[in-house]
Design a protein around this motif. Structure first.
Motif, PDB file in Angstrom:
ATOM      1  N   GLN A   1       0.822  -1.213   0.000  1.00  0.00           N
ATOM      2  CA  GLN A   1       0.000   0.000   0.000  1.00  0.00           C
ATOM      3  C   GLN A   1       0.856   1.263   0.000  1.00  0.00           C
ATOM      4  OE1 GLN A   1      -2.329  -0.551   3.527  1.00  0.00           O
ATOM      5  NE2 GLN A   1      -3.757  -1.983   2.565  1.00  0.00           N
ATOM      6  N   GLN A   2       2.017   1.182   0.666  1.00  0.00           N
ATOM      7  CA  GLN A   2       2.900   2.342   0.788  1.00  0.00           C
ATOM      8  C   GLN A   2       3.937   2.424  -0.327  1.00  0.00           C
ATOM      9  OE1 GLN A   2       2.327   4.735   3.159  1.00  0.00           O
ATOM     10  NE2 GLN A   2       0.529   3.451   3.502  1.00  0.00           N
ATOM     11  N   GLY A   3       3.967   1.431  -1.202  1.00  0.00           N
ATOM     12  CA  GLY A   3       4.947   1.407  -2.281  1.00  0.00           C
ATOM     13  C   GLY A   3       6.355   1.072  -1.805  1.00  0.00           C
ATOM     14  N   LEU A   4       6.440   0.363  -0.693  1.00  0.00           N
ATOM     15  CA  LEU A   4       7.739  -0.033  -0.140  1.00  0.00           C
ATOM     16  C   LEU A   4       8.165  -1.371  -0.735  1.00  0.00           C
ATOM     17  CD1 LEU A   4       7.046   0.789   3.611  1.00  0.00           C
ATOM     18  CD2 LEU A   4       8.369   2.155   1.983  1.00  0.00           C
ATOM     19  N   ASP A   5       9.418  -1.486  -1.059  1.00  0.00           N
ATOM     20  CA  ASP A   5       9.949  -2.712  -1.655  1.00  0.00           C
ATOM     21  C   ASP A   5      10.511  -3.602  -0.545  1.00  0.00           C
ATOM     22  OD1 ASP A   5      10.651  -4.529  -3.615  1.00  0.00           O
ATOM     23  OD2 ASP A   5      12.512  -3.495  -4.145  1.00  0.00           O
ATOM     24  N   ILE A   6       9.601  -4.279   0.163  1.00  0.00           N
ATOM     25  CA  ILE A   6      10.024  -5.197   1.227  1.00  0.00           C
ATOM     26  C   ILE A   6       9.274  -6.509   1.094  1.00  0.00           C
ATOM     27  CG2 ILE A   6      10.476  -3.295   2.839  1.00  0.00           C
ATOM     28  CD1 ILE A   6       8.045  -4.442   4.461  1.00  0.00           C
ATOM     29  N   HIS A   7       9.842  -7.519   1.703  1.00  0.00           N
ATOM     30  CA  HIS A   7       9.180  -8.819   1.815  1.00  0.00           C
ATOM     31  C   HIS A   7       9.446  -9.337   3.222  1.00  0.00           C
ATOM     32  CE1 HIS A   7       7.678 -12.788   1.075  1.00  0.00           C
ATOM     33  NE2 HIS A   7       8.832 -13.304   1.447  1.00  0.00           N
ATOM     34  N   ALA A   8       8.375  -9.695   3.917  1.00  0.00           N
ATOM     35  CA  ALA A   8       8.485 -10.261   5.266  1.00  0.00           C
ATOM     36  C   ALA A   8       7.979 -11.695   5.227  1.00  0.00           C
ATOM     37  CB  ALA A   8       7.673  -9.438   6.252  1.00  0.00           C
ATOM     38  N   TRP A   9       8.654 -12.561   5.966  1.00  0.00           N
ATOM     39  CA  TRP A   9       8.189 -13.934   6.118  1.00  0.00           C
ATOM     40  C   TRP A   9       8.548 -14.418   7.511  1.00  0.00           C
ATOM     41  CZ3 TRP A   9      12.881 -12.782   4.230  1.00  0.00           C
ATOM     42  CH2 TRP A   9      13.956 -13.632   4.474  1.00  0.00           C
ATOM     43  N   ALA A  10       7.844 -15.467   7.943  1.00  0.00           N
ATOM     44  CA  ALA A  10       7.993 -15.967   9.312  1.00  0.00           C
ATOM     45  C   ALA A  10       8.332 -17.448   9.299  1.00  0.00           C
ATOM     46  CB  ALA A  10       6.713 -15.751  10.098  1.00  0.00           C
ATOM     47  N   VAL A  11       9.210 -17.817  10.225  1.00  0.00           N
ATOM     48  CA  VAL A  11       9.566 -19.218  10.424  1.00  0.00           C
ATOM     49  C   VAL A  11       9.718 -19.470  11.917  1.00  0.00           C
ATOM     50  CG1 VAL A  11      10.752 -19.441   8.192  1.00  0.00           C
ATOM     51  CG2 VAL A  11      12.070 -18.849  10.223  1.00  0.00           C
ATOM     52  N   PRO A  12       9.634 -20.724  12.324  1.00  0.00           N
ATOM     53  CA  PRO A  12       9.910 -21.028  13.726  1.00  0.00           C
ATOM     54  C   PRO A  12      11.392 -20.840  14.031  1.00  0.00           C
ATOM     55  CG  PRO A  12       9.462 -23.041  12.505  1.00  0.00           C
ATOM     56  CD  PRO A  12       9.219 -21.899  11.571  1.00  0.00           C
ATOM     57  N   GLU A  13      11.679 -20.603  15.270  1.00  0.00           N
ATOM     58  CA  GLU A  13      13.073 -20.395  15.713  1.00  0.00           C
ATOM     59  C   GLU A  13      13.971 -21.546  15.302  1.00  0.00           C
ATOM     60  OE1 GLU A  13      16.221 -21.408  18.416  1.00  0.00           O
ATOM     61  OE2 GLU A  13      14.203 -22.181  18.752  1.00  0.00           O
ATOM     62  N   SER A  14      13.453 -22.745  15.282  1.00  0.00           N
ATOM     63  CA  SER A  14      14.258 -23.919  14.922  1.00  0.00           C
ATOM     64  C   SER A  14      14.710 -23.908  13.460  1.00  0.00           C
ATOM     65  CB  SER A  14      13.470 -25.201  15.209  1.00  0.00           C
ATOM     66  OG  SER A  14      12.288 -25.228  14.428  1.00  0.00           O
ATOM     67  N   ALA A  15      14.078 -23.086  12.609  1.00  0.00           N
ATOM     68  CA  ALA A  15      14.431 -23.024  11.183  1.00  0.00           C
ATOM     69  C   ALA A  15      15.337 -21.839  10.859  1.00  0.00           C
ATOM     70  CB  ALA A  15      13.165 -22.959  10.345  1.00  0.00           C
ATOM     71  N   LEU A  16      15.812 -21.133  11.858  1.00  0.00           N
ATOM     72  CA  LEU A  16      16.617 -19.935  11.645  1.00  0.00           C
ATOM     73  C   LEU A  16      17.803 -20.172  10.728  1.00  0.00           C
ATOM     74  CD1 LEU A  16      17.386 -16.975  12.371  1.00  0.00           C
ATOM     75  CD2 LEU A  16      18.663 -17.935  14.294  1.00  0.00           C
ATOM     76  N   GLU A  17      18.572 -21.208  10.984  1.00  0.00           N
ATOM     77  CA  GLU A  17      19.801 -21.434  10.234  1.00  0.00           C
ATOM     78  C   GLU A  17      19.566 -21.599   8.730  1.00  0.00           C
ATOM     79  OE1 GLU A  17      19.403 -22.402  13.360  1.00  0.00           O
ATOM     80  OE2 GLU A  17      21.219 -21.569  14.256  1.00  0.00           O
ATOM     81  N   GLY A  18      18.443 -22.128   8.352  1.00  0.00           N
ATOM     82  CA  GLY A  18      18.158 -22.300   6.928  1.00  0.00           C
ATOM     83  C   GLY A  18      17.561 -21.082   6.260  1.00  0.00           C
TER      84      GLY A  18
END
Length: 102
Positions: free
Chosen positions: A27-44
């Motif tokens: 909506q704001q014209g910002l070039d971002i991408h957010a995604w979520a993972v469990p803490e156990s998947a951090l390294e990947g």
């Protein structure tokens, strides 16, 4: 594009916030991408991110997670108030501010 990785216990509670963040960015014209993972998947996942934001329920792991990402990118906790209110605007602003500082 700025890439924001959200981490929580299972990745589910942050998933809804990520959707709102991506909607807000579009909506704001910002070039971002957010995604979520469990803490156990951090390294990947962290190698693809510009920042790691932690759900407030695992904020106590901040120093441990900084070590796990080898201090290569900013790591911070999301405010419990912003998280509880699904305040996408505030969380996006937090992320962009920290990315720009580094």
């Amino acid at each position: 594009m700025k890439k924001i990785l959200l981490i929580c216990n299972e990745g589910m509670s942050t998933g809804f916030l990520c959707n709102k963040m991506n909607e807000y960015a579009q909506q704001q014209g910002l070039d971002i991408h957010a995604w979520a993972v469990p803490e156990s998947a951090l390294e990947g996942q962290y190698q693809e991110a510009d920042i790691v934001l932690l759900g407030p329920q695992i904020g106590y792991l901040m120093e441990s997670i900084r070590k796990r990402v080898h201090n290569t990118l900013p790591v911070d906790a999301i405010s419990p108030i912003d998280f509880g209110r699904i305040n996408a605007k505030s969380v996006v602003e937090q992320a962009l501010s920290l990315i720009n500082k580094n």
